[in-house]
Design a protein around this motif. Structure first.
Motif, PDB file in Angstrom:
ATOM      1  N   VAL A   3      -5.951 -13.916   2.985  1.00  0.00           N
ATOM      2  CA  VAL A   3      -6.707 -12.668   2.977  1.00  0.00           C
ATOM      3  C   VAL A   3      -6.304 -11.827   1.779  1.00  0.00           C
ATOM      4  O   VAL A   3      -5.106 -11.700   1.466  1.00  0.00           O
ATOM      5  CB  VAL A   3      -6.448 -11.872   4.276  1.00  0.00           C
ATOM      6  CG1 VAL A   3      -6.975 -10.453   4.163  1.00  0.00           C
ATOM      7  CG2 VAL A   3      -7.081 -12.573   5.467  1.00  0.00           C
ATOM      8  N   LEU A   4      -7.297 -11.261   1.099  1.00  0.00           N
ATOM      9  CA  LEU A   4      -7.062 -10.209   0.116  1.00  0.00           C
ATOM     10  C   LEU A   4      -7.463  -8.905   0.784  1.00  0.00           C
ATOM     11  O   LEU A   4      -8.640  -8.689   1.078  1.00  0.00           O
ATOM     12  CB  LEU A   4      -7.890 -10.434  -1.157  1.00  0.00           C
ATOM     13  CG  LEU A   4      -7.221 -11.196  -2.304  1.00  0.00           C
ATOM     14  CD1 LEU A   4      -6.807 -12.589  -1.850  1.00  0.00           C
ATOM     15  CD2 LEU A   4      -8.138 -11.272  -3.508  1.00  0.00           C
ATOM     16  N   LEU A   5      -6.477  -8.061   1.070  1.00  0.00           N
ATOM     17  CA  LEU A   5      -6.700  -6.819   1.801  1.00  0.00           C
ATOM     18  C   LEU A   5      -6.681  -5.657   0.812  1.00  0.00           C
ATOM     19  O   LEU A   5      -5.619  -5.251   0.341  1.00  0.00           O
ATOM     20  CB  LEU A   5      -5.622  -6.651   2.870  1.00  0.00           C
ATOM     21  CG  LEU A   5      -5.661  -5.383   3.734  1.00  0.00           C
ATOM     22  CD1 LEU A   5      -6.989  -5.263   4.467  1.00  0.00           C
ATOM     23  CD2 LEU A   5      -4.496  -5.392   4.719  1.00  0.00           C
ATOM     24  N   ILE A   6      -7.868  -5.138   0.486  1.00  0.00           N
ATOM     25  CA  ILE A   6      -7.990  -4.020  -0.453  1.00  0.00           C
ATOM     26  C   ILE A   6      -8.011  -2.735   0.366  1.00  0.00           C
ATOM     27  O   ILE A   6      -9.016  -2.410   0.997  1.00  0.00           O
ATOM     28  CB  ILE A   6      -9.265  -4.148  -1.306  1.00  0.00           C
ATOM     29  CG1 ILE A   6      -9.309  -5.513  -1.994  1.00  0.00           C
ATOM     30  CG2 ILE A   6      -9.337  -3.027  -2.329  1.00  0.00           C
ATOM     31  CD1 ILE A   6     -10.640  -5.809  -2.682  1.00  0.00           C
TER      32      ILE A   6
ATOM     33  N   ILE B 296      -3.654  -5.153  -1.620  1.00  0.00           N
ATOM     34  CA  ILE B 296      -3.986  -4.508  -2.892  1.00  0.00           C
ATOM     35  C   ILE B 296      -4.114  -3.016  -2.619  1.00  0.00           C
ATOM     36  O   ILE B 296      -5.103  -2.541  -2.057  1.00  0.00           O
ATOM     37  CB  ILE B 296      -5.284  -5.097  -3.472  1.00  0.00           C
ATOM     38  CG1 ILE B 296      -5.110  -6.609  -3.697  1.00  0.00           C
ATOM     39  CG2 ILE B 296      -5.666  -4.393  -4.769  1.00  0.00           C
ATOM     40  CD1 ILE B 296      -6.396  -7.367  -3.884  1.00  0.00           C
ATOM     41  N   SER B 297      -3.071  -2.273  -2.976  1.00  0.00           N
ATOM     42  CA  SER B 297      -3.009  -0.847  -2.687  1.00  0.00           C
ATOM     43  C   SER B 297      -1.891  -0.230  -3.518  1.00  0.00           C
ATOM     44  O   SER B 297      -1.156  -0.940  -4.214  1.00  0.00           O
ATOM     45  CB  SER B 297      -2.704  -0.617  -1.193  1.00  0.00           C
ATOM     46  OG  SER B 297      -1.349  -0.948  -0.917  1.00  0.00           O
TER      47      SER B 297
ATOM     48  N   HIS C  73       2.162  -4.762  -6.788  1.00  0.00           N
ATOM     49  CA  HIS C  73       3.033  -3.928  -7.624  1.00  0.00           C
ATOM     50  C   HIS C  73       2.797  -4.346  -9.071  1.00  0.00           C
ATOM     51  O   HIS C  73       3.371  -5.317  -9.572  1.00  0.00           O
ATOM     52  CB  HIS C  73       4.498  -4.124  -7.226  1.00  0.00           C
ATOM     53  CG  HIS C  73       5.430  -3.311  -8.052  1.00  0.00           C
ATOM     54  ND1 HIS C  73       6.403  -3.876  -8.848  1.00  0.00           N
ATOM     55  CD2 HIS C  73       5.524  -1.962  -8.234  1.00  0.00           C
ATOM     56  CE1 HIS C  73       7.064  -2.919  -9.471  1.00  0.00           C
ATOM     57  NE2 HIS C  73       6.556  -1.762  -9.116  1.00  0.00           N
ATOM     58  N   TRP C  74       1.925  -3.628  -9.756  1.00  0.00           N
ATOM     59  CA  TRP C  74       1.448  -4.068 -11.068  1.00  0.00           C
ATOM     60  C   TRP C  74       2.543  -4.211 -12.121  1.00  0.00           C
ATOM     61  O   TRP C  74       2.468  -5.134 -12.956  1.00  0.00           O
ATOM     62  CB  TRP C  74       0.327  -3.149 -11.552  1.00  0.00           C
ATOM     63  CG  TRP C  74      -0.849  -3.155 -10.619  1.00  0.00           C
ATOM     64  CD1 TRP C  74      -1.371  -2.095  -9.940  1.00  0.00           C
ATOM     65  CD2 TRP C  74      -1.623  -4.293 -10.215  1.00  0.00           C
ATOM     66  NE1 TRP C  74      -2.416  -2.493  -9.145  1.00  0.00           N
ATOM     67  CE2 TRP C  74      -2.595  -3.841  -9.289  1.00  0.00           C
ATOM     68  CE3 TRP C  74      -1.581  -5.649 -10.548  1.00  0.00           C
ATOM     69  CZ2 TRP C  74      -3.513  -4.696  -8.695  1.00  0.00           C
ATOM     70  CZ3 TRP C  74      -2.495  -6.502  -9.954  1.00  0.00           C
ATOM     71  CH2 TRP C  74      -3.449  -6.029  -9.051  1.00  0.00           C
ATOM     72  N   PRO C  75       3.576  -3.358 -12.157  1.00  0.00           N
ATOM     73  CA  PRO C  75       4.634  -3.592 -13.146  1.00  0.00           C
ATOM     74  C   PRO C  75       5.297  -4.966 -13.007  1.00  0.00           C
ATOM     75  O   PRO C  75       5.672  -5.579 -14.017  1.00  0.00           O
ATOM     76  CB  PRO C  75       5.634  -2.460 -12.863  1.00  0.00           C
ATOM     77  CG  PRO C  75       4.789  -1.360 -12.301  1.00  0.00           C
ATOM     78  CD  PRO C  75       3.754  -2.058 -11.467  1.00  0.00           C
TER      79      PRO C  75
END
Length: 284
Positions: free
Chosen positions: A43-46, A69-70, A97-99
């Motif tokens: 699952v991709l949970l946005i 994704i949050s 966590h984009w970094p």
């Protein structure tokens, strides 16, 4: 592999494009709610709502490998439950966590193994040059703290915290973390600047990496055979980060490996965050 994307249609369709490129993905389902479908592999949970961790926990209990994704959450109790629940269920959970997912940061990790110093300076310009909203302020420095925890771990020996504030209004933070192995990490963050600045430095005894985050440019300092300092520079394109993060999530499932930013990483970050907030509160 059948994958469900839960979230608003416009955002879900952007993530669907990344999944469609993967040959291992046989079907993608976009929905607004979490389905009770036993055929779903992941699952991709946005979800940027305050209930995102509750929704994540439900997905875990349904046995779904899940990519949340949050913004990085900091609810200590729920993150501890999610960490233990994902371990017990044997499912992989990844936080966006984009970094930790940036190509530049992953390249630096290959160049600077086991850094003994991480130094981060970030200055943000608030919208309309007014005071930054508290949630945006928190998210800005929490992401940097999470990066330090991901690289150096959560076993922090000493916290040195000094808030930058006008009466009760917090506009910045000066933070130093000291580890048992003598490693040191620092964050100087200002949420009310006139110009955007974002620099991260990682170093050990053989290599220094100086990363200009805004321009995605890294300068590596090393010594050559003549014991002279040499500098090489590399430029990165951050536009592929989201797609790369999906690929790594799927790969972690296939190879039964830890995700790029796991529930354990999130839990350790939340523990450090609450310790820091407690120290800042004592300054008020």
């Amino acid at each position: 592999m059948k994958i469900a994307i839960i979230g608003k249609k416009d955002r879900a369709e952007a993530w669907e494009k990344h999944l469609r490129k993967l040959t291992v993905v046989s079907e993608v389902v976009i929905t607004g709610t979490l389905p009770d479908d036993n055929d779903i592999a992941a699952v991709l949970l946005i979800d940027d709502s305050v209930d995102c961790l509750t929704h994540l926990l439900r997905s875990i209990k349904l046995g779904n490998h899940t990519y949340l994704i949050s913004k990085l959450p900091s609810d200590l109790e729920l993150l501890e439950t999610i960490y233990h629940s994902s371990e017990e269920a044997g499912v992989n959970v990844q936080f966006s966590h984009w970094p930790s997912m940036a190509e530049s940061m992953n390249w630096i990790r290959q160049q600077v193994s086991k850094p003994d110093l991480i130094q981060i300076k970030k200055e943000s310009v608030p919208p309309n040059f007014r005071a930054m909203e508290s949630e945006d302020f928190k998210s800005d420095w929490l992401d940097e703290l999470a990066l330090i925890i991901k690289w150096l771990g959560g076993n922090i020996h000493r916290f040195e915290v000094k808030p930058i504030q006008l009466r009760q209004h917090l506009i910045g933070i000066n933070l130093t973390l000291r580890y048992e192995n003598s490693a040191v990490a620092s964050i100087q963050y200002l949420g009310s600047a006139a110009k955007e600045t974002h620099q991260r430095i990682f170093s050990n005894r053989t290599t220094i990496a100086d990363c200009d985050i805004i321009n995605q440019k890294v300068r590596i300092h090393t010594l050559n055979e003549l014991n002279k300092v040499t500098v090489r520079e590399k430029k990165f394109d951050p536009s592929d980060t989201a797609e790369w993060s999906v690929i790594q999530f799927i790969k972690s499932i296939q190879m039964s490996q830890s995700t790029l930013f796991s529930p354990y990483d999130a839990y350790q970050t939340a523990k450090a965050y609450h310790r820091i907030v407690g120290l800042m509160d004592s300054e008020k």
